[in-house]
Every structure is written in C-alpha cells, then in structure tokens.
Scaffold this active site. Structure first.
Site, mmCIF file in Angstrom:
data_model
loop_
_atom_site.group_PDB
_atom_site.id
_atom_site.type_symbol
_atom_site.label_atom_id
_atom_site.label_comp_id
_atom_site.label_asym_id
_atom_site.label_seq_id
_atom_site.Cartn_x
_atom_site.Cartn_y
_atom_site.Cartn_z
ATOM 1 N N TYR A 1 -19.021 6.118 -59.327
ATOM 2 C CA TYR A 1 -20.252 6.159 -58.536
ATOM 3 C C TYR A 1 -21.146 4.971 -58.859
ATOM 4 C CZ TYR A 1 -19.299 11.090 -57.349
ATOM 5 O OH TYR A 1 -18.750 12.256 -56.887
ATOM 6 N N LYS B 1 -28.358 16.474 -37.540
ATOM 7 C CA LYS B 1 -29.052 15.227 -37.158
ATOM 8 C C LYS B 1 -28.175 14.250 -36.379
ATOM 9 C CE LYS B 1 -28.322 13.060 -41.710
ATOM 10 N NZ LYS B 1 -29.025 12.592 -42.932
ATOM 11 N N LEU C 1 -22.659 19.884 -46.778
ATOM 12 C CA LEU C 1 -23.255 19.599 -45.472
ATOM 13 C C LEU C 1 -22.402 18.625 -44.664
ATOM 14 C CD1 LEU C 1 -27.039 19.315 -46.443
ATOM 15 C CD2 LEU C 1 -25.930 21.157 -45.153
ATOM 16 N N GLY C 2 -21.168 18.435 -45.074
ATOM 17 C CA GLY C 2 -20.272 17.562 -44.324
ATOM 18 C C GLY C 2 -20.841 16.168 -44.122
ATOM 19 N N THR D 1 -23.533 15.943 -41.535
ATOM 20 C CA THR D 1 -23.245 16.431 -40.180
ATOM 21 C C THR D 1 -23.844 17.817 -39.955
ATOM 22 O OG1 THR D 1 -21.188 15.151 -40.063
ATOM 23 C CG2 THR D 1 -21.398 17.029 -38.568
#
Length: 344
Positions: free
Chosen positions: A53, A243, A235-236, A239
């Site tokens: 990351y 929004k 929250l994919g 997606t």
C-alpha cells in the site's frame, strides 16, 4: 461500536476495521492520522495495512501507508490500544518493484516483515496475512478457476513453518490469508493440524452485495472450522454508495484509477439500482444498506471500510448502528437470486 474476537484468539476487535490503502496516494499523512483519531473516538480499535500500500501499487509510494501509521504510533504512543494487521505481498508483476525476492519462502517473509515493522515503528503485528496465493487461482477479479501450467509446488507446510519462526520470535501474534479460496484455506488448516503449526485465524476477501461468491463454499468452512472473514471492498470500490449510477465520478477512485472498475459492469449497475430501490423504500442510505448487510453476516469478524474523506468515514462507521430486518434481507436475497454475483 460492537466488538467480537478474532476466532480462536483472545484478541477483541471492533466489528468495523479501518482500512488504510488510500493513505499516501489519495490521502496525506495528516489525513491518515485524522482518520485514525476519529475512528478511535468512535470505538474502532482495528487497523489493516499491507506492505504494497497505497494503491495503485508503484515504486514511488510503496510502503507509505505503513509509514503513516508508524508516525502516528510514534507520536501518540498508543500501540497497545489498537489491533494492527498487515500483509506480505506474493509474487506478481504489479509489485515487482517491492523487492526481488517476492514469494513466501523464508527469506522473503522475513525481509518483508522486518521492513513492515520498521515502517510501522512497532515490534510486532497482531495479524500477519499472505496477501494472495503464490499459485495460480481465481483472485483479483476472477470468478472461476482456470487451470494453467505453473512452476508452483505444494508448499503449505513450509510456509506455515516459516511463519512459525516469526511467531516464536515475537514478531507476529497470529496469521491470516487474503484473496484465498476454499481449497487454500483447507490446505493450510490441514497442515497446521497435522504438524502443530500456527493456525490461520482469518481470511480477508472481497465480499459485498455485488460479490457474494464466497457463500458458495468458503463460508461453510469458515463456520465449521471457526475462521473469521475480514471482508474488503464492502462498498464495491464505492459503487454501492450509488454515486456512479449515472456515470463514473471524475475525481473518485474509479475515475482516477479505471483499472478498479470491476464493480461497474452493466449487471453490477443494474443490481446496484435494485439495491438503491430497497434503501429508498426503507428510508436508509444505500451505503448503510450495503455495509449493514456485511456487518450482520455471522461469518464476518470485522468489516474493513475505507474512506478518502471524513464525511465518508463518518457515514461508514455509522453503519454499525443499522440493523436490517428480515424483510429487508429477504428483498436483498431476491436481487441476488435475479442477478447473482454480478461483479467478480
């Protein structure tokens, strides 16, 4: 906040875990520190990171996320107040810049772990996870397994032996997997049981309203073998906030990094619209519907949320106070039956 324990351990964790993969790319050090403080004030005690990351992975920023956590730990001295998890990268072209010895042989794990501990400015990790399998399998956007010729040979026992050395050295408390399949989890559990080696306690996989494929086989193993799921992308990739229903937002993660649009296909958008209708019908936000669904699953140990703004973080954390009724869950399942797992 609600709490549970990482299975087979005495480690108490919040049901919501603070994901960190945007820190150092979309978020500054100051913003990362502010997110930690805000989360702690609201009862979150669990942070998840990785040596690769922030994302997207690149040589310029690699390790910056762990460094941001490390400077916060040094500044506050609150190491004992948090449960800290990170991951070692497996072999893959996208992370070839990290080091030449990618993989899960002893030297690679030792090198990765020592560098993570240095960046994090801590002596140990509560949970150390293999970020993805060394073998070819269906991870990172693949729905099904397709056999390919490969050089990998069965090394589950050897990998556990290497990790055991790190546990005995006091650098790791427990081990976990990520982007893993039912086959991989069972092989690790088999080898740890036969050889008295450290036992996998968690699996960190994508899981959300658009991707429930782990319910097909993995979740039964989680239940019967007492292993916890740490869902990521609940929250994919944004997606399931709704929004992007009228097109990808320009300055969003999907707008900036189109390679992450696997939750944006036609069927995924169709399913998202159906979930949005359920949320509107019951007067809750789509974000809360999606996160509460994950929070309530009995096989979920902690739901890994991520946010680039404090407004997003606040809404995500508030999902812990949402309880979906049996009626809502039934309507969610009806969408899943009609449009099963539209995103890989």
């Amino acid at each position: 906040m609600k709490y549970t324990k990482i299975p087979t351990t005495d480690i108490k964790v919040s049901k919501i875990c603070l994901g960190t993969m945007t820190w150092g790319e979309q978020n500054t050090e100051a913003e990362g520190h502010a997110q930690i403080e805000y989360a702690l004030e609201r009862g979150i005690n669990f942070l998840d990171a990785a040596e690769m990351y922030p994302v997207p992975a690149n040589a310029k920023t690699q390790g910056r996320t762990e460094e941001i956590i490390g400077t916060w730990l040094k500044k506050t001295g609150k190491r004992e107040e948090i449960v800290l998890a990170s991951k070692v990268a497996g072999p893959a072209e996208m992370v070839s810049h990290i080091r030449p010895n990618l993989g899960y042989h002893k030297e690679a794990i030792q090198d990765a772990l020592d560098k993570s501990l240095k960046r994090l400015q801590t002596d140990y990790l509560d949970l150390y996870q293999l970020h993805w399998p060394e073998r070819q399998t269906n991870f990172f956007g693949k729905r099904g397994y397709q056999h390919e010729e490969e050089e990998w040979e069965d090394n589950f026992k050897e990998v556990l032996q290497h990790l055991e050395e790190m546990v005995k050295a006091g650098k790791i408390r427990h081990i976990g997997l990520s982007n893993e399949t039912a086959y991989g989890l069972m092989r690790f559990l088999e080898e740890s049981g036969k050889n008295d080696l450290p036992r996998v306690v968690t699996v960190q996989n994508p899981y959300n309203l658009l991707n429930r494929k782990d319910e097909i086989g993995l979740t039964e193993i989680l239940h019967r073998e007492n292993v916890g799921l740490l869902p990521y992308s609940p929250l994919g990739m944004g997606t399931l906030t709704g929004k992007h229903l009228n097109g990808i937002k320009e300055n969003s993660r999907l707008g900036l990094f189109p390679q992450y649009r696997r939750y944006s296909g036609e069927q995924a958008v169709q399913a998202t619209r159906a979930y949005k209708e359920i949320a509107v019908k019951y007067d809750i936000s789509l974000t809360h519907l999606a996160l509460a669904f994950v929070n309530q699953q009995p096989f979920v140990t902690s739901n890994i949320i991520g946010a680039t703004t404090m407004e997003q973080l606040s809404e995500n954390i508030e999902s812990i106070n949402i309880e979906l009724s049996e009626e809502i869950l039934r309507e969610i399942d009806e969408v899943q039956e009609a449009i099963p797992n539209p995103a890989p």
